[in-house]
Design a protein around this motif. Structure first.
Motif, PDB file in Angstrom:
ATOM      1  N   ASN A  17       0.794  -1.233   0.000  1.00 21.99           N
ATOM      2  CA  ASN A  17       0.000   0.000   0.000  1.00 21.99           C
ATOM      3  C   ASN A  17       0.823   1.279   0.000  1.00 21.99           C
ATOM      4  OD1 ASN A  17      -2.556  -1.164  -0.130  1.00 21.99           O
ATOM      5  ND2 ASN A  17      -2.671  -1.467   2.063  1.00 21.99           N
ATOM      6  N   ALA A  21      -2.642   3.680  -3.100  1.00 24.06           N
ATOM      7  CA  ALA A  21      -3.949   3.105  -3.416  1.00 24.06           C
ATOM      8  C   ALA A  21      -5.012   4.052  -2.887  1.00 24.06           C
ATOM      9  CB  ALA A  21      -4.094   1.714  -2.806  1.00 24.06           C
ATOM     10  N   GLU A  22      -5.107   5.208  -3.548  1.00 27.26           N
ATOM     11  CA  GLU A  22      -6.012   6.247  -3.061  1.00 27.26           C
ATOM     12  C   GLU A  22      -6.399   7.178  -4.204  1.00 27.26           C
ATOM     13  OE1 GLU A  22      -3.669   8.365  -0.192  1.00 27.26           O
ATOM     14  OE2 GLU A  22      -2.342   9.227  -1.718  1.00 27.26           O
ATOM     15  N   LYS A  38      -6.344  -2.572  -2.047  1.00 28.33           N
ATOM     16  CA  LYS A  38      -5.876  -1.915  -0.823  1.00 28.33           C
ATOM     17  C   LYS A  38      -5.922  -2.867   0.378  1.00 28.33           C
ATOM     18  CE  LYS A  38      -6.359   2.590   1.416  1.00 28.33           C
ATOM     19  NZ  LYS A  38      -7.109   3.881   1.368  1.00 28.33           N
TER      20      LYS A  38
END
Length: 441
Positions: A17, A21-22, A38
């Motif tokens: 992560n 992962a956003e 995620k």
């Protein structure tokens, strides 16, 4: 076969992560993804902890797609988790596959970003302590290998997803190498099973028409293994729970046990046991609570909701684009799918359906049937309302089916498309795709 027991999990798709992962691009990407990105590291760690606590089984086998998309940092983090398993007394055997090398990506600041991928040639070094480093034999071009799993039992690890041969294939050179290893195993008095990332038998009948859904020339490969004494293989790739039998022209049986993606619905792994009487026992285990917020949903529903949404989203995205009349027709198709019910469709086709399903939306039906196929033990068998409705729809389009069947046929294998479709939505094999027992030779 000599006694052996192990845990089988596949398609772990581990993602580090810290890579990112956003953001909006990530959220849009996840709308069409069957499995979680995620959450993957938390899921893997949770399952590994449960396996570590089982003192009765000391072998773990993972047939490929270890990382999300070949991110080097994901490999490094995943390897650390494997070493923790090893420190807890587990012997681990892995193979790699297409998601484990090449270019990679992540998401930051509402955008896709490129991250460092993994060259195919360094995979053996990364995973040298998890099968290939202690192998009895290695096929260098593909990273296929043979391992002594336990006394009297060997594993043929078939890597058919490498840079150095046709994708998803077991070519003549690799078959020749495998034949030498099988013969050596037989001469040494050892029984042998196989692992392969790609299913060797199509998981459901219609997957025979999907090029990437099974190993190329699967009947040839299954017959080769069965006729040389390898009766059993454990596979992945399709993220599906399935168990299938195939008999070669010589009458030898081959069994393919395909297991779902660990980090996406149906989110299962397996406990495999072969006893002293060659009784094979297959048990499927669901992923349980993995310590993250699941929006108040039970664990399985959290996985299943993602899966159902992804199926519908992919269909709707396929109806985007085009110009003129094509665009207009696609928009009509999208509107119909998102608003129509089974009752609406039945009126258009002049067929009667059970009143219990008339008000079910087509999008809900698509998601439910897709989920049922991948979960295994497909429930829509003869006598159920969905099976009856589907049979009537197929009958209505029988004139098209008759024209399509000859074009789908390959070689001497006769195709009954209607029967294949019905056997895809309903399990008529006589045994479960999740929990089953067989007596091996």
């Amino acid at each position: 076969m000599n006694p052996v027991k192990f845990y089988l999990l596949t398609d772990t798709h581990y993602f580090e992560n810290d890579l990112g992962a956003e953001g909006k691009a990530f959220e849009d990407y996840m709308k069409k993804e069957q499995y979680f990105m995620k959450e993957s590291s938390a899921i893997v760690k949770s399952v590994f902890e449960k396996i570590s606590n089982d003192r009765d089984i000391d072998i773990v086998i993972i047939p490929g797609d270890l990382t999300k998309n070949g991110e080097l940092e994901s490999h490094k983090s995943f390897v650390k988790e494997l070493y923790k398993l090893k420190e807890n007394g587990k012997k681990i055997f892995v193979i790699t596959a297409g998601h484990d090398y090449g270019s990679a990506f992540a998401f930051k600041n509402d955008q896709w970003i490129n991250v460092e991928g993994t060259p195919f040639e360094i995979l053996t070094d990364l995973y040298k302590d998890f099968g290939i480093g202690d192998a009895l034999a290695v096929d260098e071009p593909t990273h296929s290998y043979v391992a002594q799993i336990t006394d009297g039992v060997r594993m043929l690890a078939i890597c058919c997803d490498s840079e150095n041969q046709p994708k998803g294939a077991m070519d003549e050179r690799l078959m020749t190498w495998a034949k030498e290893q099988i013969d050596k195993s037989n001469a040494d008095g050892c029984s042998m099973f196989a692992i392969c990332h790609y299913p060797i038998i199509p998981s459901v009948p219609v997957f025979d028409f999907v090029g990437d859904a099974k190993i190329k020339e699967w009947r040839k490969v299954a017959s080769f293994l069965a006729d040389n004494g390898v009766e059993l293989a454990f596979t992945g790739h399709m993220h599906i729970q399935s168990i299938n039998e195939f008999f070669s022209e010589k009458g030898n049986r081959f069994i393919d046990v395909c297991t779902s993606c660990l980090v996406g619905s149906p989110a299962k792994y397996r406990k495999i046991e072969i006893d002293e009487n060659s009784k094979l026992k297959i048990q499927s285990i669901p992923v349980e609570d993995f310590g993250l917020d699941m929006n108040g949903l039970p664990t399985q529903e959290y996985f299943d909701r993602q899966f159902r949404g992804a199926i519908v989203e992919r269909i709707l995205r396929a109806l985007n684009g085009g110009d003129g009349i094509v665009k207009h027709l696609k928009n009509l198709g999208k509107k119909f799918i998102t608003t129509a019910t089974i009752g609406t469709l039945s009126h258009l086709l002049f067929i009667k359906v059970d009143k219990s399903i008339k008000n079910k939306k087509l999008t809900d039906l698509i998601g439910e049937v897709g989920l049922a196929i991948f979960t295994g033990d497909m429930p829509y068998v003869e006598g159920t309302p969905i099976h009856s409705a589907f049979t009537k729809v197929l009958k209505r389009f029988s004139f098209i089916i008759k024209k399509v069947e000859p074009k789908l046929q390959k070689g001497d294998n006769k195709i009954d498309l209607k029967e294949m479709l019905l056997n895809t939505i309903g399990n008529n094999k006589g045994y479960s795709d999740n929990h089953a027992e067989f007596t091996l030779k």
